[in-house]
Enzyme design. Structure first.
Site, PDB file in Angstrom:
ATOM      1  N   HIS A 354      34.013  82.019 -39.557  1.00 48.56           N
ATOM      2  CA  HIS A 354      34.735  81.179 -38.268  1.00 48.56           C
ATOM      3  C   HIS A 354      36.152  81.370 -37.952  1.00 48.56           C
ATOM      4  CE1 HIS A 354      31.474  78.415 -38.629  1.00 48.56           C
ATOM      5  NE2 HIS A 354      31.293  78.758 -40.054  1.00 48.56           N
ATOM      6  N   LYS A 545      41.863  68.600 -29.971  1.00 42.70           N
ATOM      7  CA  LYS A 545      41.449  69.582 -31.082  1.00 42.70           C
ATOM      8  C   LYS A 545      42.724  69.698 -31.749  1.00 42.70           C
ATOM      9  CE  LYS A 545      41.339  72.560 -27.626  1.00 42.70           C
ATOM     10  NZ  LYS A 545      39.868  73.448 -27.790  1.00 42.70           N
ATOM     11  N   ARG A 546      42.642  70.447 -33.051  1.00 32.34           N
ATOM     12  CA  ARG A 546      43.670  70.500 -34.102  1.00 32.34           C
ATOM     13  C   ARG A 546      44.863  71.144 -33.181  1.00 32.34           C
ATOM     14  NH1 ARG A 546      42.994  69.831 -39.714  1.00 32.34           N
ATOM     15  NH2 ARG A 546      44.845  70.589 -39.601  1.00 32.34           N
ATOM     16  N   LYS A 551      46.011  77.741 -30.009  1.00 32.07           N
ATOM     17  CA  LYS A 551      45.464  76.890 -28.866  1.00 32.07           C
ATOM     18  C   LYS A 551      46.022  76.517 -27.719  1.00 32.07           C
ATOM     19  CE  LYS A 551      42.463  74.941 -32.729  1.00 32.07           C
ATOM     20  NZ  LYS A 551      41.080  75.306 -32.268  1.00 32.07           N
ATOM     21  N   THR A 653      33.871  74.356 -30.057  1.00 29.28           N
ATOM     22  CA  THR A 653      32.645  73.439 -29.833  1.00 29.28           C
ATOM     23  C   THR A 653      33.200  72.146 -28.940  1.00 29.28           C
ATOM     24  OG1 THR A 653      32.950  72.540 -31.952  1.00 29.28           O
ATOM     25  CG2 THR A 653      31.494  74.193 -31.866  1.00 29.28           C
ATOM     26  N   LYS A 657      30.821  69.807 -25.882  1.00 27.72           N
ATOM     27  CA  LYS A 657      30.937  68.551 -25.614  1.00 27.72           C
ATOM     28  C   LYS A 657      31.426  67.976 -24.565  1.00 27.72           C
ATOM     29  CE  LYS A 657      31.535  68.689 -30.882  1.00 27.72           C
ATOM     30  NZ  LYS A 657      32.469  68.754 -31.699  1.00 27.72           N
TER      31      LYS A 657
HETATM   32  C1  26V Z   1      40.733  77.591 -43.629  1.00 29.82           C
HETATM   33  C2  26V Z   1      41.348  76.843 -44.814  1.00 29.82           C
HETATM   34  C3  26V Z   1      42.229  77.580 -45.513  1.00 29.82           C
HETATM   35  C4  26V Z   1      42.601  77.099 -46.757  1.00 29.82           C
HETATM   36  C5  26V Z   1      42.619  75.543 -46.748  1.00 29.82           C
HETATM   37  C6  26V Z   1      41.538  74.874 -45.938  1.00 29.82           C
HETATM   38  C7  26V Z   1      41.093  75.533 -44.897  1.00 29.82           C
HETATM   39  C8  26V Z   1      40.168  74.927 -44.186  1.00 29.82           C
HETATM   40  C9  26V Z   1      39.483  75.665 -43.075  1.00 29.82           C
HETATM   41  C10 26V Z   1      39.835  76.905 -42.821  1.00 29.82           C
HETATM   42  C11 26V Z   1      39.634  77.771 -41.828  1.00 29.82           C
HETATM   43  C12 26V Z   1      39.027  76.970 -40.501  1.00 29.82           C
HETATM   44  C13 26V Z   1      38.232  77.664 -39.663  1.00 29.82           C
HETATM   45  C14 26V Z   1      37.680  77.058 -38.491  1.00 29.82           C
HETATM   46  O1  26V Z   1      37.667  75.794 -38.621  1.00 29.82           O
HETATM   47  N1  26V Z   1      37.310  77.698 -37.500  1.00 29.82           N
HETATM   48  C15 26V Z   1      36.711  77.049 -36.195  1.00 29.82           C
HETATM   49  O2  26V Z   1      35.422  77.119 -36.676  1.00 29.82           O
HETATM   50  C16 26V Z   1      34.591  76.342 -35.340  1.00 29.82           C
HETATM   51  C17 26V Z   1      33.093  76.357 -35.912  1.00 29.82           C
HETATM   52  O3  26V Z   1      32.575  77.711 -35.923  1.00 29.82           O
HETATM   53  C18 26V Z   1      34.903  77.434 -34.027  1.00 29.82           C
HETATM   54  O4  26V Z   1      34.501  76.707 -32.960  1.00 29.82           O
HETATM   55  C19 26V Z   1      36.427  77.456 -33.834  1.00 29.82           C
HETATM   56  O5  26V Z   1      36.732  78.253 -32.700  1.00 29.82           O
HETATM   57  C20 26V Z   1      37.159  77.843 -34.997  1.00 29.82           C
HETATM   58  O6  26V Z   1      38.475  77.751 -34.784  1.00 29.82           O
END
Ligand code: 26V
Length: 809
Positions: A354, A545-546, A551, A653, A657
Site C-alpha cells: 500500500h 485525508k491524513r 499529500k 480512495t 468517494k
Molecule cells: C504504516 C505503519 C507503520 C507502523 C505503525 C502503523 C502503521 C500503519 C500504517 C502504515 C502504512 C499505511 C499505508 C497506507 O495507509 N496506505 C494507503 O493505502 C490506501 C489503500 O490502498 C491507498 O489508497 C493510499 O494511497 C495509501 O497511502
C-alpha cells in the site's frame, strides 16, 4: 429483495418497545436518543445473528474455499444505518423512531465510530468486507479488538490535541463474544533442536479471545465475519499473585499481557512502542492461523490440501509474520516436511503493498525478533538461505543482486525486511492502482520482478457504494433510484445511464439542488464545530485525508494565501466565492504535519475575520476527521483536492468517494487519479503538475526550489507573508521551519515545482464554476463514470485472479 429505501414498511415501534425493556433496561417513555439507538441496534443484531448462523452452516456443508483477510486495521465507522439498509429495515426503523418524536439521523448519531484504523488502508479493509459479504464470498476478516481506536482530535488554539478513543466504554451492540473460541499465543524463550525437529520453549503466553462482528451483505442473506482478538492474561497467572495477596503485582502482570490489544498504533510510532507493535502483529496472526487451521482440519481432516481450501491475504506487511508462523505450525506442530510445507504456504498467501514511501516499509531488528520470536527468526533465516540459493542461479556472482533481495538488510543493524518475506512467501503480490503497481516492479521490487515477473499484478482499489453513496448521500441516492433505478447499489456501472440524463435541464437542476442541500448540511456541521458560517453558494473545495507532507496540504494553503492576497489587491474583481475545507489527523509525533494544521488555523483566523474578504474566501478545518465526518463531507464537496507529488500516493480512495458524490477533481497524475481521468475523460477533471517521470528527472537534474521562488513574485509574496509573521504575529518565526524546508531543505515533495501549474488550474476551476450548467454536466459525468471504482469490482477481481474463489457475474 428490494434494495430501495422502503418508506412503506410497518413501523418497528413494538419491537423497539420490547428491546428497550429487554436489552436496554428502560421504560419506553424515558428512552433517550442513545437508548433508542441501542434498542434499534438490538433488533438488527438478532437478524444479523440469524444470517451469520445460516452462512456458517452453508459454508461448512459446502466445505467452501474461504478467503481470510489479515489486517491490523479495519476502519468500520458506524454500523447501525448500514445494517438496517442490508436488512431492509431502514424505513421501518425510521418510522418506529419517529413515533417517539425523534429523528432517525439524530438517534443514529449517538453511535460511536469503530475507528480501528489510521486511514486509507484501514478503510479499504472495511469496504472490502462489505463487498465480500455482498458478493457472497466465504470470507473472514481477522484483526485486533483494540480497546482504544484512532485517537480523537481536538483543536486547541489552532493546534491538534489527541485524546484517547474509548469506543467500547459503554459496550457495543455489534460484537458477539465467542467465549468458546480462544487461542494461546506464545512469546520469547529459546529453541531446542532434536535432529530435524525443533521445539520452541517459549517464555510467556497470552490468550487471544475471539469477538465477532457480523458484516451483512446487501441484496443477499449472506454475511462476512470480522473476527477480532482480545488479549487476556492466562488464568493461572492471575491466581498466583492473587493467592499471595499481592493485588498490585497481580494487576501489573495482567497488564503486561493484556496491553497487547489496548491501542491502535498511530502511523508513525516511537521506538519505545516498537516491541509492543511486533507483539501485536504476531498476536493476531498466531491466533488467526490457529483458528483457520482448526476450521480446516474439522472440515478436511488433513493439512495436505490447505492451499486448495484456504486463501490468506496480507493487508500490507503488518501480518507478514504469518508466513513464518504457518511454516512453524506445519513443520513443528504437525511434522510436515519443510519442502512440502513451503509449497503449501506459498500457494496460500498473497500480499498487497500500500505504499512506496521508504519510511513506511516495515523492518524489524534481528535482535528484537530473536528476543520476541526466536523460532520464527530461525525459519526466516532458512527461507532466506534457500531463496538466495535460488536467486544466485539466476544471476551467478551478482552479489549486489543478492544483497538487495535478501530478507535481511545487512547495512548497519541487521533487520528483517517484512516486504521481502511477504513477496517470497506469496504466490501473488499486487499494488493498489495501475501506476503504483507499475512503480513497484520498476523501483522497490524490481529485483523480485526479474525473478518472478508473473507474481506481480495490479488490483485497483474501490469503495463500497452502499456506504459512500446510498448511506452518505440519501438525496442523490433517491434521485438515482427515480431516474435510473436502484440497480446501481449492486452494479455500480449502472451509473453510466446518467450520461443520457446529463442533457436534461430538469435533471441537472435536481442534481445541483441536491448538491446545494448537502452543502447546507456540511455548512451546519462546520458552524457547529468551528463557529464559522459558510455560504452554501460558494464553491466548496475540500481536502480530507491524513495530514502528510507528501499529500501536500501545504500546497493548498499556499494557494489560499495567494488568493487572499489577490482578493485584497482587487476586491472588485469577479471573484468566485470559495470555501477551502480541510480535515485530517496528523500522527502525534509528526512535527511538520502538526505545524501544517496550525498554519491552516492561523491563516483561517486572518482570512475569515478580514472584512475586506467577506464571502469571497473562507478557510476552515473540520476537527476529528473519521468515517462519520467523511460521510457528511463527501456529498457536500464541489471540488476534490488530490494533489500529492506524482508517484507518492499509492491509490487514494477519498478521490473515488468524492467523485462518486459529484465533486470534480483537481489533482496530479498520481495513484488512482490517473484511472479516474481515464474514466471520466480529460475534459471532466483538472490535472496539473509534473508527472512521475518528470519528478524523477527533475530530482536527478538538480532541483532548485529557491530559483522558482525568486522568479515568481506572487509565490515569493505568499512565502514572505508566512515567514514575516502575518498569520502568527505573536510568534513570527512559527512557520520558519515549514518554509525553510521548501527553500533550503530541498522541497522534498516539490511543492514549488508544481505551484504555478496548480494556481493556473485553480483559476480554470473558477471559470468553470461561473458556468453552472457546464459545471453540472461535468459533475454528472463524474458520477456516471465511477462504475469501475466499486469495491465489488475490486473484490471480484481479487477473488478470480488471486484467491481462486468463484464469484457470481
Ligand atoms: C504504516 C505503519 C507503520 C507502523 C505503525 C502503523 C502503521 C500503519 C500504517 C502504515 C502504512 C499505511 C499505508 C497506507 O495507509 N496506505 C494507503 O493505502 C490506501 C489503500 O490502498 C491507498 O489508497 C493510499 O494511497 C495509501 O497511502
Amino acid at each position: 429483495m428490494s434494495l430501495t429505501t422502503p418508506t412503506d414498511r410497518p413501523s418497528l415501534r413494538a419491537a423497539i418497545d420490547e428491546q428497550l425493556l429487554k436489552s436496554v433496561g428502560v421504560p419506553a417513555r424515558d428512552a433517550t436518543q442513545t437508548d433508542l439507538m441501542k434498542a434499534v441496534a438490538e433488533i438488527a443484531r438478532e437478524q444479523l445473528s440469524q444470517r451469520w448462523v445460516e452462512t456458517q452452516q452453508a459454508d461448512t456443508d459446502d466445505k467452501a474455499r474461504r478467503v481470510y483477510y489479515l489486517s491490523m486495521e479495519f476502519l468500520i465507522g458506524r454500523t447501525l444505518s448500514n445494517a438496517l439498509a442490508a436488512l431492509d429495515l431502514t424505513g421501518g426503523a425510521a418510522a418506529g423512531v419517529n413515533e417517539y418524536g425523534q429523528k432517525f439521523e439524530e438517534v443514529a448519531d449517538h453511535e460511536p465510530d469503530a475507528a480501528l484504523g489510521n486511514g486509507g488502508l484501514g478503510r479499504l479493509a472495511a469496504c472490502f468486507l462489505d463487498s465480500m459479504a455482498t458478493l457472497g464470498l466465504p470470507s473472514f476478516g481477522y484483526g485486533i479488538r483494540y480497546e482504544y481506536g484512532m485517537f480523537a482530535q481536538d483543536i486547541i488554539r489552532g493546534s491538534q490535541v489527541e485524546y484517547p478513543d474509548p469506543w467500547l466504554a459503554d459496550g457495543t451492540p455489534w460484537e458477539f463474544p465467542r467465549a468458546d473460541i480462544s487461542a494461546p499465543v506464545r512469546f520469547g524463550g529459546w529453541v531446542e533442536h532434536f535432529g530435524e525437529r525443533a521445539i520452541w520453549r517459549h517464555a510467556g503466553e497470552v490468550v487471544a479471545k475471539a469477538y465477532d462482528m457480523v458484516i451483512p451483505g446487501h441484496g443477499t442473506r449472506r454475511v462476512s465475519t470480522l473476527r477480532l482478538w482480545k488479549a487476556v492474561a492466562p488464568a493461572h497467572l492471575d491466581l498466583q499473585a492473587f493467592n499471595t495477596g499481592d493485588y498490585g503485582r497481580a494487576a501489573q502482570v495482567k497488564n503486561e499481557y493484556e496491553n497487547i490489544s489496548w491501542v491502535l498504533y498511530p502511523n508513525d510510532s516511537t521506538p519505545a512502542g516498537r516491541e509492543l507493535r511486533l507483539r501485536q502483529e504476531y498476536f493476531f496472526v498466531a491466533a488467526s492461523v490457529q483458528d483457520i487451521l482448526q476450521r480446516h482440519l474439522a472440515e478436511h481432516g488433513s493439512l495436505d490440501n490447505l492451499h486448495e481450501k484456504v486463501a490468506m491475504h496480507l493487508n500490507d506487511t503488518h501480518p507478514a509474520i504469518a508466513v513464518a508462523e504457518l511454516m512453524r505450525v506445519l513443520c513443528d506442530d504437525h511434522g510436515m516436511p519443510w519442502v512440502k510445507a513451503w509449497e503449501i504456504t506459498r500457494q496460500t498467501f498473497s500480499y498487497t503493498n500500500h505504499t512506496l514511501m521508504p519510511e513506511a516499509l516495515e523492518t524489524w531488528p534481528v535482535s528484537l525478533m530473536q528476543h520476541v520470536l526466536p523460532r520464527h527468526l530461525e525459519i526466516i533465516f532458512r527461507i532466506n538461505a534457500e531463496f538466495l540459493e535460488l536467486a544466485a542461479t539466476v544471476r551467478p556472482g551478482d552479489n549486489g543482486f543478492l544483497s538487495r533481495l535478501s530478507l535481511i538488510d545487512e547495512a548497519g543493524e541487521r533487520r528483517v525486511r517484512m516486504a521481502h518475506l511477504s513477496i517470497v512467501g506469496s504466490h501473488k503480490v499486487n499494488g493498489v492502482s495501475a501506476l503504483h503497481s507499475n512503480l513497484l516492479v520498476q523501483t522497490i521490487f524490481a529485483d523480485f520482478a526479474v525473478l518472478w515477473p508473473d507474481r506481480f499484478t495490479n488490483m485497483t482499489n474501490g469503495v463500497t457504494p452502499r456506504r459512500w453513496l446510498a448511506q452518505a448521500n440519501p438525496g442523490l441516492a433517491g434521485l438515482l433510484d427515480r431516474s435510473i433505478g436502484s440497480g446501481w447499489r449492486l452494479q455500480l456501472s449502472e451509473l453510466k445511464k446518467l450520461e443520457a440524463l446529463r442533457e436534461d435541464a430538469a435533471f441537472r437542476a435536481e442534481f445541483m439542488a441536491i448538491k446545494r442541500a448537502n452543502k447546507a448540511r456540511l455548512a451546519a456541521l462546520v458552524e457547529r464545530e468551528t463557529g464559522v458560517k459558510l455560504n452554501p453558494d460558494s464553491l466548496f473545495d475540500v481536502q480530507v485525508k491524513r495530514i502528510h507532507e507528501y499529500k501536500r496540504q501545504l500546497l493548498n494553503v499556499l494557494h489560499v494565501i495567494a488568493r487572499y492576497q489577490a482578493i485584497i489587491a482587487a476586491p472588485e474583481a469577479d471573484w468566485v466565492p470559495r470555501v477551502t475545507l480541510f480535515a485530517g489527523k496528523a500522527a502525534s509525533s509528526y512535527v511538520a504535519a502538526k505545524s501544517i494544521i496550525r498554519l491552516i488555523h492561523d491563516v483561517g483566523q486572518v482570512i475569515n475575520n478580514d472584512p475586506r474578504v467577506g464571502d469571497r474566501l473562507k478557510l476552515v478545518f473540520v476537527p476529528n476527521y473519521g468515517v462519520s465526518v467523511a460521510e457528511v463531507i463527501m456529498p457536500g464537496a464541489d471540488l476534490s483536492e488530490q494533489i500529492s507529488t506524482a508517484g507518492t500516493e499509492a491509490s487514494g480512495t477519498g478521490n473515488m468517494k468524492l467523485a462518486l458524490n459529484g465533486a470534480l477533481t483537481i489533482g496530479t497524475d498520481d495513484g488512482a487519479n490517473i484511472e479516474i481521468r481515464e474514466n471520466v475523460g480529460d475534459d471532466n477533471i483538472f490535472i496539473f503538475g509534473l508527472r512521475t517521470p518528470e519528478v524523477a528527472a527533475l530530482k536527478r537534474g538538480g532541483y532548485q526550489p529557491m530559483r522558482l521562488c525568486e522568479s515568481n513574485l506572487a509565490l515569493k509574496s505568499v512565502l514572505d507573508a508566512i515567514t514575516g509573521g502575518q498569520f502568527s504575529p505573536d510568534d513570527p518565526g512559527r512557520y520558519r521551519p515549514l518554509v525553510d524546508a521548501l527553500l533550503w531543505g530541498g522541497d522534498h515533495y516539490m511543492l514549488l515545482a508544481d505551484y504555478q501549474s496548480y494556481i493556473d488550474t485553480q483559476y480554470r476551476v473558477d471559470a468553470l464554476y461561473q458556468q453552472p450548467e457546464a459545471w453540472a454536466r461535468k459533475a454528472i459525468t463524474n458520477v456516471a463514470n465511477m462504475g469501475s471504482f466499486s469495491a465489488d469490482r475490486t473484490i471480484a477481481q481479487y477473488a478470480r485472479e488471486i484467491w481462486g474463489i468463484p464469484v457470481r457475474a
